[in-house]
Design a protein around this motif. Structure first.
Motif, short mmCIF file in Angstrom:
data_model
loop_
_atom_site.label_atom_id
_atom_site.label_comp_id
_atom_site.label_asym_id
_atom_site.label_seq_id
_atom_site.Cartn_x
_atom_site.Cartn_y
_atom_site.Cartn_z
N VAL A 195 48.19 90.10 -42.70
CA VAL A 195 48.26 90.78 -43.99
C VAL A 195 47.06 90.47 -44.88
CG1 VAL A 195 50.79 90.85 -43.94
CG2 VAL A 195 49.63 88.89 -44.99
N HIS A 196 46.21 89.58 -44.40
CA HIS A 196 45.04 89.14 -45.17
C HIS A 196 44.10 88.46 -44.17
CE1 HIS A 196 42.70 86.65 -48.02
NE2 HIS A 196 43.09 87.49 -48.96
N GLY A 212 52.42 93.13 -54.50
CA GLY A 212 51.37 92.92 -53.50
C GLY A 212 51.32 91.53 -52.92
N ARG A 213 52.41 90.79 -53.04
CA ARG A 213 52.47 89.44 -52.49
C ARG A 213 53.76 89.24 -51.70
NH1 ARG A 213 51.17 85.35 -57.35
NH2 ARG A 213 52.89 86.54 -58.27
N ILE A 223 48.60 90.26 -50.02
CA ILE A 223 48.37 91.32 -49.05
C ILE A 223 47.07 92.00 -49.44
CG2 ILE A 223 49.30 93.40 -47.95
CD1 ILE A 223 52.05 92.58 -49.10
N SER A 224 46.05 91.90 -48.62
CA SER A 224 44.74 92.47 -48.97
C SER A 224 44.72 93.97 -48.72
CB SER A 224 43.62 91.79 -48.18
OG SER A 224 43.67 92.18 -46.83
N ASP A 225 43.79 94.65 -49.37
CA ASP A 225 43.67 96.10 -49.23
C ASP A 225 43.43 96.52 -47.78
OD1 ASP A 225 44.03 96.40 -51.94
OD2 ASP A 225 41.88 96.48 -52.40
N TYR A 227 44.71 95.43 -45.09
CA TYR A 227 45.90 95.40 -44.25
C TYR A 227 47.11 96.05 -44.92
CZ TYR A 227 43.12 91.97 -41.71
OH TYR A 227 42.12 91.35 -41.01
N LYS A 228 46.97 96.41 -46.19
CA LYS A 228 48.11 96.91 -46.95
C LYS A 228 48.73 98.17 -46.36
CE LYS A 228 47.69 96.43 -51.32
NZ LYS A 228 47.23 96.56 -52.72
N GLU A 229 47.91 99.13 -45.97
CA GLU A 229 48.43 100.40 -45.47
C GLU A 229 49.28 100.21 -44.22
OE1 GLU A 229 46.83 104.75 -43.84
OE2 GLU A 229 45.42 103.31 -44.71
N PHE A 231 50.70 97.42 -43.10
CA PHE A 231 51.86 96.58 -43.36
C PHE A 231 53.00 97.38 -44.00
CE2 PHE A 231 54.18 93.80 -46.35
CZ PHE A 231 54.78 92.95 -45.43
N PHE A 232 52.70 98.10 -45.08
CA PHE A 232 53.75 98.82 -45.78
C PHE A 232 54.25 100.02 -44.97
CE2 PHE A 232 52.10 96.54 -49.55
CZ PHE A 232 53.30 96.06 -50.03
#
Length: 236
Positions: A195-196, A212-213, A223-225, A227-229, A231-232
Motif C-alpha cells: 500500500v506504500h 487514506g490510512r 496509503i500512497s497515491d 497504490y491507492k487505486e 487497493f481500494f
C-alpha cells in the motif's frame, strides 16, 4: 514465461532507446512490446500488459530507475542500463538480473539476455514441477545468520526502515536485510498487499481504514497515491 520474452525499454535518451530497440529486434527470442521515454507511462502500461523483461535506465527526470523499481508491482526481470556505475550497488538491492554500462555493445547485451533466458527457463521448470503442490502458508525470513519461519496468519505488516525491513507479527518484531520487493514476491496475493513503498499489509489484520490510512493493531499506515487505486478497487 514463454520461449519468446516480451520486452520493454524505458529510457529518456532517444539514442539509447533506439539502440536497445534495435538490439532486441535483431535478437531471436526477444519481442519488443514497448519502448518508452516516460517512466510514468511505462508504469501505467505495465498494469495491463504482460512484460517478461525490462531494460531500465537509472537516471531519468520524471522518475528515477530506483523509484521505478519501488513502484514495479509485477514480477518482471529487469536489466539496468546506465552511464553511471555508482548505481550498480543500489540496483542490486532490487535483485535486478544484470547491469549494463553505457555505451552498451551488442556483445554485452547478449550476455545479459542469456541470463534472462536461463532464469526464464528455470522459473518455467519450477512452476511446472510445483504446479500441483499446495500453496505454502508460511514464509522464511533471513535474519542475522538464521532463516526464521513465519506463518502468514501471524503477520500483521512489513515496514521498510532504511536498510532493514521490519516484520510485525502478532507476538514479535523481526528485522531482516531482505528487500521489500523480494518479500512481496514471496507473499500470496491478495492476502498481502503493498500500500506504500514502505509498507506491505495483511488484509486479514486491518482494523479499519480512514482518511487514506490503514489501522492495524494501533499502527496507522499511509496509503500512497501509487497504490491507492489498486487497493481500494480490491477492497470495494
Amino acid at each position: 514465461m514463454a520461449n519468446v520474452l516480451n520486452c520493454m525499454v524505458v529510457d529518456d535518451e532517444p539514442l539509447a532507446l533506439s539502440l536497445l530497440s534495435d538490439y532486441i529486434e535483431k535478437t531471436p527470442g526477444l519481442n519488443l512490446i514497448s519502448a518508452v521515454s516516460n517512466p510514468l507511462a511505462a508504469i501505467s502500461y505495465l498494469k495491463s500488459e504482460a512484460i517478461d523483461l525490462i531494460f531500465l535506465d537509472m537516471q531519468m527526470p520524471e522518475l528515477s530507475g530506483l523509484e521505478f523499481l519501488e513502484l514495479l508491482q509485477k514480477k518482471c526481470m529487469v536489466i539496468v542500463t546506465t552511464a553511471y556505475s555508482e548505481f550498480a550497488i543500489d540496483g542490486y538491492r532490487f535483485e535486478i538480473l544484470d547491469y549494463l554500462l553505457k555505451p552498451i555493445t551488442m556483445a554485452n547485451f547478449q550476455i545479459a539476455v542469456e541470463k534472462a533466458w536461463l532464469l526464464a527457463a528455470k522459473n518455467k521448470f519450477f512452476n511446472e514441477t510445483n504446479s500441483s503442490q499446495p500453496q505454502q502458508s508460511y514464509i522464511f525470513i533471513k535474519t542475522e545468520n538464521r532463516f526464521v519461519k513465519i506463518n502468514h496468519a501471524d503477520i500483521c505488516y512489513f515496514e521498510g526502515a532504511r536498510d532493514y525491513v521490519v516484520i510485525r507479527t502478532i507476538n514479535e518484531t523481526i528485522l531482516t536485510l531482505q528487500s521489500m520487493k523480494s518479500i512481496q514476491e514471496s507473499l500470496p496475493e491478495p492476502t498481502f498487499m503493498r500500500v506504500h513503498k514502505s509498507f506491505i499489509v495483511s488484509l486479514d489484520k486491518i482494523d479499519f481504514i480512514e482518511r487514506g490510512r490503514i489501522s492495524i493493531r494501533d499502527k496507522l499506515i499511509p496509503i500512497s497515491d501509487s497504490y491507492k487505486e489498486i487497493f481500494f478497487k480490491y477492497i470495494k
